[in-house]
Design an enzyme around this catalytic site. Structure first.
Site, PDB file in Angstrom:
ATOM      1  CG  ASN A  10      -1.693   1.230   1.440  1.00  0.00           C
ATOM      2  OD1 ASN A  10      -1.781   2.063   0.535  1.00  0.00           O
ATOM      3  ND2 ASN A  10      -2.287   1.381   2.612  1.00  0.00           N
ATOM      4  CE  LYS A  12       0.004   3.198   4.721  1.00  0.00           C
ATOM      5  NZ  LYS A  12       0.164   3.277   6.156  1.00  0.00           N
ATOM      6  CG  HIS A 103      -5.640   1.783   5.241  1.00  0.00           C
ATOM      7  ND1 HIS A 103      -5.142   2.804   6.019  1.00  0.00           N
ATOM      8  CD2 HIS A 103      -4.652   0.859   5.137  1.00  0.00           C
ATOM      9  CE1 HIS A 103      -3.889   2.511   6.357  1.00  0.00           C
ATOM     10  NE2 HIS A 103      -3.578   1.341   5.831  1.00  0.00           N
ATOM     11  CD  GLU A 105      -2.635   5.409   6.813  1.00  0.00           C
ATOM     12  OE1 GLU A 105      -2.628   5.389   5.571  1.00  0.00           O
ATOM     13  OE2 GLU A 105      -1.743   4.858   7.504  1.00  0.00           O
ATOM     14  CD  GLU A 175      -3.300  -2.670   7.473  1.00  0.00           C
ATOM     15  OE1 GLU A 175      -2.173  -2.828   7.019  1.00  0.00           O
ATOM     16  OE2 GLU A 175      -4.019  -1.713   7.159  1.00  0.00           O
ATOM     17  N   GLY A 181       2.723   2.296  10.649  1.00  0.00           N
ATOM     18  CA  GLY A 181       3.625   3.414  10.427  1.00  0.00           C
ATOM     19  C   GLY A 181       4.373   3.846  11.678  1.00  0.00           C
ATOM     20  CB  SER A 221       5.582  -1.807  11.834  1.00  0.00           C
ATOM     21  OG  SER A 221       5.181  -0.461  12.078  1.00  0.00           O
ATOM     22  N   GLY A 243       5.083   1.264   4.668  1.00  0.00           N
ATOM     23  CA  GLY A 243       6.415   1.843   4.501  1.00  0.00           C
ATOM     24  C   GLY A 243       7.406   0.955   3.752  1.00  0.00           C
TER      25      GLY A 243
HETATM   26  P1  PGA Z   1       3.042   0.232   7.623  1.00  0.00           P
HETATM   27  O1  PGA Z   1       1.587   0.440   7.009  1.00  0.00           O
HETATM   28  O2  PGA Z   1       3.590  -1.038   7.043  1.00  0.00           O
HETATM   29  O3  PGA Z   1       3.825   1.455   7.177  1.00  0.00           O
HETATM   30  O4  PGA Z   1       2.900   0.153   9.090  1.00  0.00           O
HETATM   31  C1  PGA Z   1       0.704  -0.642   6.874  1.00  0.00           C
HETATM   32  C2  PGA Z   1      -0.604  -0.182   6.283  1.00  0.00           C
HETATM   33  O5  PGA Z   1      -1.060   0.911   6.608  1.00  0.00           O
HETATM   34  O6  PGA Z   1      -1.227  -0.902   5.488  1.00  0.00           O
END
Ligand code: PGA
Length: 262
Positions: A10, A12, A103, A105, A175, A181, A221, A243
């Protein structure tokens, strides 16, 4: 039949046109090496920003369609006066195979609620898109012992009105919001516990067979050095990666970890 792993990146709101193409191209070129003969057991997906979907589509379908193209969101309507929104038909038109819904976010930064997320899930499935429904508790909710309750509500609400016959196109991504993140990963045991609970819930809502067949990804993460241990858990069937999906080497290493565990 054993569940396949599904590792999805992803991106983003990151990359530009040039770097998105370089990232997709780099990943696609290293897939064979990463999958080491496990191409049938590990699915790979890339979710670039909407505006680069067409560019990335050309790179993943150029005679070597080994990575699925995904979108980060969609809207519930076909067309009309919905400024800024993107329909399922538009996504399919540019080669999109799957879409993220709910998601964290979108839930916590943009403010999407369960009803809107459910409408998006139903629309995407009705249009033949595959859906990754994202769920997960916040740190406060975990501390207040509400982890199970929150994830149960998000699964139930997200899948309201979704029939058993549509589940083949559905993936769930657990998640935990506190791990996204932040560099803090749920321990394999913490993740496995929730994954097992979600699978049990799916068995109660649908059937044991449907629950056993469902891919449940972990996200938050995920990195090359924790991917294998997470995906080695019995109910973790892949990863949704933020990330670390922005670096060819890291994302490919996570795919390779899935191939090793598969
Ligand atoms: P992250 O994001 O690997 O940066 O923690 C995961 C996600 O939001 O799908």
């Amino acid at each position: 039949m054993a569940r396949k792993f599904f590792v999805a990146g992803n991106w983003k709101m990151n990359t530009n046109r040039k770097s998105a193409c370089a990232l997709a191209d780099g990943i696609v070129h290293k897939l064979d090496e990463a999958l080491v003969g496990k191409a049938d057991a590990v699915e790979v997906g890339l979710c670039p920003p909407f505006v680069y979907l067409s560019d990335v589509a050309r790179l993943v379908t150029n005679g070597r369609a080994k990575a699925w193209l995904g979108a980060q969101d969609l809207y519930t309507q076909d067309n009309g006066a919905f400024t800024g929104e993107i329909s399922a038909a538009m996504l399919k038109d540019v080669g999109v195979h799957f879409v993220l819904c709910g998601h964290s976010e979108r839930r916590h930064v943009i403010g999407e609620g369960d009803d809107l997320i459910n409408a998006k899930v139903k629309k995407a499935l009705a249009e033949g898109l595959r859906v990754i429904l994202c769920i997960g508790e916040t740190l406060d909710q975990r501390k207040a012992n509400q982890t199970l309750e929150v994830n149960r509500r998000q699964v139930q609400a997200g899948l309201a009105g979704v029939g058993a016959g549509q589940l083949a196109n559905l993936v769930i991504a657990y998640e935990p919001v506190w791990a996204i993140g932040t560099g803090v990963t749920a321990s394999p045991a913490q993740a496995q516990e929730v994954h097992a609970q979600v699978r049990k819930l799916l068995a109660d809502l649908y059937s044991r067979a449907a629950a056993e067949a469902m891919q449940i990804q972990y996200g938050g993460s995920v990195k090359p050095d924790n991917a294998a241990e997470l995906m080695g858990q019995p109910d973790i069937d892949g990863a949704l990666v933020g990330g670390a999906s922005l670096k060819v080497e890291d994302f490919v290493a996570i795919i390779a970890a899935a191939a090793r565990v598969a």
